[in-house]
Design a protein around this motif. Structure first.
Motif, PDB file in Angstrom:
ATOM      1  N   ARG A  55     -51.956  10.845 -42.329  1.00 12.75           N
ATOM      2  CA  ARG A  55     -52.534  11.478 -41.143  1.00 12.75           C
ATOM      3  C   ARG A  55     -51.572  12.534 -40.626  1.00 12.75           C
ATOM      4  NH1 ARG A  55     -50.593   9.636 -36.070  1.00 12.75           N
ATOM      5  NH2 ARG A  55     -49.063   7.930 -36.237  1.00 12.75           N
ATOM      6  N   ASP A  87     -50.700  14.767 -36.779  1.00 13.35           N
ATOM      7  CA  ASP A  87     -50.953  15.151 -35.392  1.00 13.35           C
ATOM      8  C   ASP A  87     -50.678  16.642 -35.280  1.00 13.35           C
ATOM      9  OD1 ASP A  87     -51.526  12.545 -34.670  1.00 13.35           O
ATOM     10  OD2 ASP A  87     -49.479  12.105 -34.035  1.00 13.35           O
ATOM     11  N   THR A 129     -46.639  15.230 -39.758  1.00 15.34           N
ATOM     12  CA  THR A 129     -47.392  14.520 -40.793  1.00 15.34           C
ATOM     13  C   THR A 129     -46.756  13.155 -41.038  1.00 15.34           C
ATOM     14  OG1 THR A 129     -47.875  16.646 -41.846  1.00 15.34           O
ATOM     15  CG2 THR A 129     -48.307  14.666 -43.137  1.00 15.34           C
ATOM     16  N   ASP A 150     -46.910   5.091 -42.110  1.00 16.35           N
ATOM     17  CA  ASP A 150     -46.936   5.604 -40.741  1.00 16.35           C
ATOM     18  C   ASP A 150     -45.556   6.092 -40.276  1.00 16.35           C
ATOM     19  OD1 ASP A 150     -48.741   6.288 -38.704  1.00 16.35           O
ATOM     20  OD2 ASP A 150     -48.045   4.653 -37.429  1.00 16.35           O
ATOM     21  N   ALA A 177     -58.072   8.573 -31.602  1.00 15.66           N
ATOM     22  CA  ALA A 177     -57.800   9.616 -32.588  1.00 15.66           C
ATOM     23  C   ALA A 177     -58.670  10.849 -32.389  1.00 15.66           C
ATOM     24  CB  ALA A 177     -58.021   9.064 -33.998  1.00 15.66           C
TER      25      ALA A 177
END
Length: 254
Positions: free
Chosen positions: A173, A175, A206, A211, A244
């Protein structure tokens, strides 16, 4: 050594990059004289540039060859590298590496990557190209301890592919924060635009499959060549937004 056709293409693309969308480059006859080439060779190159969306050819007395600068679309819902989303839209992706180094992180980078002041980051500064035309300027930073030997890799393509193939990292994921900014003289020169032209600044952190933050980057996209796309889910007026979900924040004026 480039062929005559490739050399002609590069010269025309350079003039396109220096121009403004909608500006007339000239008629076929004028361009053939300017570039000292045959009409047949010129038409071959113009056909390729028109297919790539860089020029429009208009027939008629007031017609000619006009700068188009078709926009590329960047999705905000996928974590993909620039080459991937350019290729998906039919562009030939290119890269020019400006500089690389191992450096001490500033306070913002420390916070983004969750590292200390005594740690080091790998810094890669590049210009990304779409069909030979500058589209973005990127500065990417990675924790040096996590990626030994990264600067020894071929850095002209997707860094995400290198991270996955060489280090087993999967980008899970990201941000991102998006701002409208104006190009500095140096940025303008690298992107082929005028100083103070509109740019989109995308600041990204990233995260990998564990995580853990693995990349902190600042990408500057040309405002005249880029549009953003996002798919939003509706939940009704009384619905609770997801953590999210995308959001828009207004910045206070200085």
């Amino acid at each position: 050594m480039p062929t005559q056709t490739e050399d002609l293409r590069r010269r025309i693309v350079a003039d396109i990059n220096a121009g403004v969308p909608g500006t007339k480059l000239g008629s076929e006859r004028e361009l053939a004289e300017r570039y000292r080439t045959s009409r047949s060779s010129l038409r071959q190159v113009l056909a390729a540039l028109e297919e790539a969306g860089l020029v429009d050819r208009v027939i008629g007395r007031s017609g000619g060859i006009f700068i188009s600068h078709a926009q590329v679309q960047r999705s905000l819902t996928d974590v993909v590298g620039v080459p991937a989303f350019l290729a998906s839209q039919g562009y030939v992706a290119g890269t020019r590496v400006l500089s690389t180094r191992i450096a001490a992180p500033d306070a913002t980078t420390q916070q983004a990557l969750n590292i200390g002041a005594d740690d080091f980051v790998i810094e890669i500064h590049r210009v990304r190209l779409a069909d030979g035309s500058p589209i973005s300027l990127e500065l990417a930073q990675f924790p040096a301890e996590a990626f030994p030997g990264l600067l020894e890799q071929q850095l002209g393509g997707s860094l995400y592919e290198i991270l996955e193939s060489e280090y087993g990292l999967v980008t899970a994921r990201a941000d991102e924060r998006i701002e409208a900014v104006n190009a500095t003289p140096e940025e303008a020169g690298l992107l082929g635009v005028k100083p103070k032209s509109a740019l989109l600044l995308i600041t990204r952190v990233t995260y990998d499959q564990h995580d853990t933050p693995c990349e902190f980057s600042r990408d500057l996209f040309r405002g005249d060549r880029t549009r953003l796309a996002v798919t939003a889910q509706g939940r009704g007026v009384g619905g609770t937004p997801s953590v999210a979900a995308a959001s828009v924040a207004l910045q206070s004026q200085a």
